[in-house]
Scaffold this active site. Structure first.
Site, PDB file in Angstrom:
ATOM      1  N   ASN A  89      66.424 -64.450 -11.938  1.00  0.00           N
ATOM      2  CA  ASN A  89      67.810 -64.364 -12.498  1.00  0.00           C
ATOM      3  C   ASN A  89      68.787 -64.074 -11.350  1.00  0.00           C
ATOM      4  O   ASN A  89      69.744 -64.783 -11.666  1.00  0.00           O
ATOM      5  CB  ASN A  89      67.909 -63.071 -13.281  1.00  0.00           C
ATOM      6  CG  ASN A  89      66.941 -63.379 -14.539  1.00  0.00           C
ATOM      7  OD1 ASN A  89      66.600 -62.046 -15.003  1.00  0.00           O
ATOM      8  ND2 ASN A  89      66.854 -64.402 -15.139  1.00  0.00           N
ATOM      9  N   HIS A 143      62.128 -63.796 -23.812  1.00  0.00           N
ATOM     10  CA  HIS A 143      62.834 -64.428 -22.580  1.00  0.00           C
ATOM     11  C   HIS A 143      64.070 -65.388 -23.269  1.00  0.00           C
ATOM     12  O   HIS A 143      64.025 -65.634 -24.579  1.00  0.00           O
ATOM     13  CB  HIS A 143      61.998 -65.588 -22.000  1.00  0.00           C
ATOM     14  CG  HIS A 143      60.854 -64.981 -21.292  1.00  0.00           C
ATOM     15  ND1 HIS A 143      60.672 -64.648 -19.978  1.00  0.00           N
ATOM     16  CD2 HIS A 143      59.581 -64.407 -22.036  1.00  0.00           C
ATOM     17  CE1 HIS A 143      59.433 -63.870 -19.864  1.00  0.00           C
ATOM     18  NE2 HIS A 143      58.909 -63.774 -20.989  1.00  0.00           N
ATOM     19  N   GLU A 190      57.936 -67.679 -21.535  1.00  0.00           N
ATOM     20  CA  GLU A 190      59.165 -68.630 -21.753  1.00  0.00           C
ATOM     21  C   GLU A 190      58.658 -70.045 -21.684  1.00  0.00           C
ATOM     22  O   GLU A 190      57.704 -70.315 -21.323  1.00  0.00           O
ATOM     23  CB  GLU A 190      60.050 -67.936 -20.213  1.00  0.00           C
ATOM     24  CG  GLU A 190      61.340 -68.782 -20.107  1.00  0.00           C
ATOM     25  CD  GLU A 190      62.334 -68.831 -21.360  1.00  0.00           C
ATOM     26  OE1 GLU A 190      61.698 -69.035 -22.496  1.00  0.00           O
ATOM     27  OE2 GLU A 190      63.357 -68.530 -21.267  1.00  0.00           O
ATOM     28  N   ARG A 238      57.753 -59.957 -16.248  1.00  0.00           N
ATOM     29  CA  ARG A 238      59.181 -59.297 -16.478  1.00  0.00           C
ATOM     30  C   ARG A 238      59.121 -58.636 -17.793  1.00  0.00           C
ATOM     31  O   ARG A 238      59.946 -57.714 -17.941  1.00  0.00           O
ATOM     32  CB  ARG A 238      60.163 -60.230 -15.895  1.00  0.00           C
ATOM     33  CG  ARG A 238      59.877 -61.514 -16.625  1.00  0.00           C
ATOM     34  CD  ARG A 238      60.836 -62.730 -15.978  1.00  0.00           C
ATOM     35  NE  ARG A 238      61.052 -63.987 -16.665  1.00  0.00           N
ATOM     36  CZ  ARG A 238      60.177 -64.995 -16.662  1.00  0.00           C
ATOM     37  NH1 ARG A 238      59.153 -64.636 -15.791  1.00  0.00           N
ATOM     38  NH2 ARG A 238      60.447 -66.209 -17.079  1.00  0.00           N
ATOM     39  N   ARG A 243      65.770 -59.360 -24.728  1.00  0.00           N
ATOM     40  CA  ARG A 243      65.291 -60.205 -23.357  1.00  0.00           C
ATOM     41  C   ARG A 243      65.187 -59.402 -22.482  1.00  0.00           C
ATOM     42  O   ARG A 243      65.678 -57.967 -22.255  1.00  0.00           O
ATOM     43  CB  ARG A 243      66.647 -60.928 -23.094  1.00  0.00           C
ATOM     44  CG  ARG A 243      66.389 -61.895 -22.281  1.00  0.00           C
ATOM     45  CD  ARG A 243      67.415 -63.113 -22.017  1.00  0.00           C
ATOM     46  NE  ARG A 243      67.072 -63.763 -20.766  1.00  0.00           N
ATOM     47  CZ  ARG A 243      68.171 -64.197 -20.171  1.00  0.00           C
ATOM     48  NH1 ARG A 243      69.365 -64.090 -20.474  1.00  0.00           N
ATOM     49  NH2 ARG A 243      68.068 -64.939 -18.843  1.00  0.00           N
ATOM     50  N   HIS A 244      64.119 -59.804 -21.537  1.00  0.00           N
ATOM     51  CA  HIS A 244      63.536 -58.804 -20.357  1.00  0.00           C
ATOM     52  C   HIS A 244      64.666 -58.629 -19.570  1.00  0.00           C
ATOM     53  O   HIS A 244      65.737 -59.232 -19.421  1.00  0.00           O
ATOM     54  CB  HIS A 244      62.391 -59.700 -19.669  1.00  0.00           C
ATOM     55  CG  HIS A 244      63.108 -60.895 -19.043  1.00  0.00           C
ATOM     56  ND1 HIS A 244      63.793 -60.824 -17.727  1.00  0.00           N
ATOM     57  CD2 HIS A 244      62.925 -62.143 -19.474  1.00  0.00           C
ATOM     58  CE1 HIS A 244      64.145 -62.078 -17.565  1.00  0.00           C
ATOM     59  NE2 HIS A 244      63.572 -62.870 -18.387  1.00  0.00           N
TER      60      HIS A 244
HETATM   61  O1  F6P Z   1      66.830 -68.397 -16.605  1.00  0.00           O
HETATM   62  C1  F6P Z   1      66.175 -67.959 -17.362  1.00  0.00           C
HETATM   63  C2  F6P Z   1      65.322 -68.759 -18.354  1.00  0.00           C
HETATM   64  O2  F6P Z   1      64.696 -67.770 -19.070  1.00  0.00           O
HETATM   65  C3  F6P Z   1      64.336 -69.812 -17.700  1.00  0.00           C
HETATM   66  O3  F6P Z   1      63.121 -69.183 -17.210  1.00  0.00           O
HETATM   67  C4  F6P Z   1      64.375 -70.604 -18.701  1.00  0.00           C
HETATM   68  O4  F6P Z   1      63.914 -71.904 -18.113  1.00  0.00           O
HETATM   69  C5  F6P Z   1      65.705 -70.846 -18.959  1.00  0.00           C
HETATM   70  O5  F6P Z   1      66.270 -69.315 -19.068  1.00  0.00           O
HETATM   71  C6  F6P Z   1      65.886 -71.343 -20.643  1.00  0.00           C
HETATM   72  O6  F6P Z   1      67.301 -71.399 -20.813  1.00  0.00           O
HETATM   73  P1  F6P Z   1      67.748 -72.787 -21.132  1.00  0.00           P
HETATM   74  O7  F6P Z   1      67.061 -73.537 -21.980  1.00  0.00           O
HETATM   75  O8  F6P Z   1      69.271 -72.635 -21.343  1.00  0.00           O
HETATM   76  O9  F6P Z   1      67.598 -73.619 -19.816  1.00  0.00           O
END
Ligand code: F6P
Length: 402
Positions: A221, A356, A287, A262, A214-215
């Site tokens: 973040n 991601h 992502e 990222r 993961r980045h």
């Molecule tokens: O917070 C980092 C991230 O990569 C967001 O850009 C993305 O929307 C999210 O995590 C995805 O995780 P989840 O599906 O648990 O919300």
């Protein structure tokens, strides 16, 4: 020759023939079957100079080129026959073999051994373009600029296209879409030793070492903000440097990333520590697009769009963000991204993917079955990565810390 087999590859350049040949070699070797690849191109490069890499060498209207190629083909057939007469069991002829004449000659050359023609096809323009770039940066073209090498390789393909004749009366045929990993056509007249194993191998994706990273920490973040295209924080850069050090002892020729900053920034220091490493950004590994909720924190979403927050909580896999995506709608693109990864890399290469949180969950679940409703909760830390290994006899995944 009982129990022996000739596999003759068929296909235009850049259709995945050599990758397929090496996959078969690996699987048979693991089974204790004596297998060897006879590659016409390798022989040509060994016995001639750079002039035989020029497109004209491959022109059907170049009699000297044709004669020389014919000679190399025959030399390889003779070596393959010698191998089978000794202890060899499976000889793989890795060459384009695009004409009926050549294929008839191969069948005639082995009157007592079944010959299976294994054709690799792929007509996905975008992927072919990407593989051309990979090939153009290979050693054979090192003396040319990228543009000239590309042009030269394209011309070579045109010559092969002009000569290409589809499989017709060959006794044993297996046609595989090497990008999709699907059998398109099969015809068997003889009994083919090891056929069940072979058929399974040609549609299976193997990877010696795939590192799913993961980045590093991004500015979003830090605030628990989702989506967007933020850069790494100093801590994120530091994580990337630690990763680079961690992987410095391993040869990684290709790093696939998303198209987002990222991820590319995380890959950069790793690539710098490698002797000859290419970063390939793929949009397929971007992502999850959270649409209306892009760049918001989860708290903000709860306040501004409580219905979104609740609906996603109820069915995180199936929920699609308004004007965005859901895990369910990412399936197709992630799958396509992985097909590109497999097509562009060799089965024995170590591969790194920098993605991601959500997209990495989808990638991991491609290799190891998880119930769909569990996929959005797979643990995806920023100070660890998954090591994935899929070989003909082993599937492994391991979470490692760095
Ligand atoms: O917070 C980092 C991230 O990569 C967001 O850009 C993305 O929307 C999210 O995590 C995805 O995780 P989840 O599906 O648990 O919300």
């Amino acid at each position: 020759m009982e129990g022996k087999l000739v596999v003759a590859m068929v296909g235009l350049p850049a259709r995945g023939k050599s990758t397929m040949a090496r996959k078969l070699e690996k699987a048979f070797t693991m089974d204790g079957v004596k297998v060897k690849i006879f590659n016409n191109g390798k022989l040509r490069r060994k016995l001639t100079g750079p002039e035989t890499s020029l497109p004209d060498f491959f022109s059907p209207s170049n009699p000297q080129g044709m004669a020389l190629r014919e000679r190399f083909a025959m030399m390889n057939l003779e070596m393959a026959r010698g191998f089978l007469q000794r202890k060899g069991q499976v000889a793989i002829i890795d060459a384009a073999n695009v004409t009926c004449r050549r294929r008839e000659a191969i069948e005639r050359f082995f009157p007592e051994t079944p010959v299976l023609f294994l054709e690799c096809v792929n007509s996905d323009g975008e992927v072919l373009e990407a593989i051309l770039h990979r090939k153009a940066s290979m050693e054979e073209f090192a003396h040319l600029s990228l543009d000239v090498a590309l042009e030269s390789f394209r011309k070579r393909i045109e010559h092969y296209e002009a000569a290409y004749e589809p499989l017709c009366n060959e006794r044993n045929q297996l046609i595989v879409d090497s990008f999709d990993g699907k059998v398109i056509q099969e015809k068997l007249t003889d009994s083919i030793p090891h056929y069940e194993r072979l058929r399974d191998v040609v549609v299976t994706r193997y990877v010696e070492h795939l590192y799913l990273v993961r980045h590093g920490q991004s500015w979003f973040n830090l605030e628990d903000r989702i989506g967007g295209d933020p850069e790494l924080t100093p801590e994120g850069w530091n994580q990337a440097e630690i990763l680079a050090e961690h992987f410095s002892k391993e040869r990684i020729p290709l790093i696939f990333t998303s198209s987002l900053k990222r991820a590319i920034q995380t890959a950069a220091p790793i690539a710098r520590r490698q002797p000859n490493c290419t970063i390939i950004p793929l949009k397929e590994f971007d992502e999850i697009n959270s649409g209306l909720c892009e760049e918001m924190t989860y708290e903000e979403i709860k306040d501004r769009y409580p219905e979104v927050y609740e609906a996603r909580k109820r069915d995180k896999y199936g929920y699609i963000y308004p004007q965005g995506e859901g895990y369910v709608s990412m399936e197709e693109r992630v799958e396509r991204g992985l097909k590109k990864v497999f097509y562009l890399s060799d089965p024995e290469d170590s591969i790194l993917i920098v993605g991601h949180r959500a997209v990495n969950r989808m990638i991991l679940s491609h290799f190891f079955y998880r119930k769909k409703e569990e996929v959005p909760y797979i643990y995806m830390p920023q100070d660890g990565y998954y090591h994935i290994k899929v070989t003909p006899n082993l599937k492994l995944f391991e979470l490692k810390r760095f």
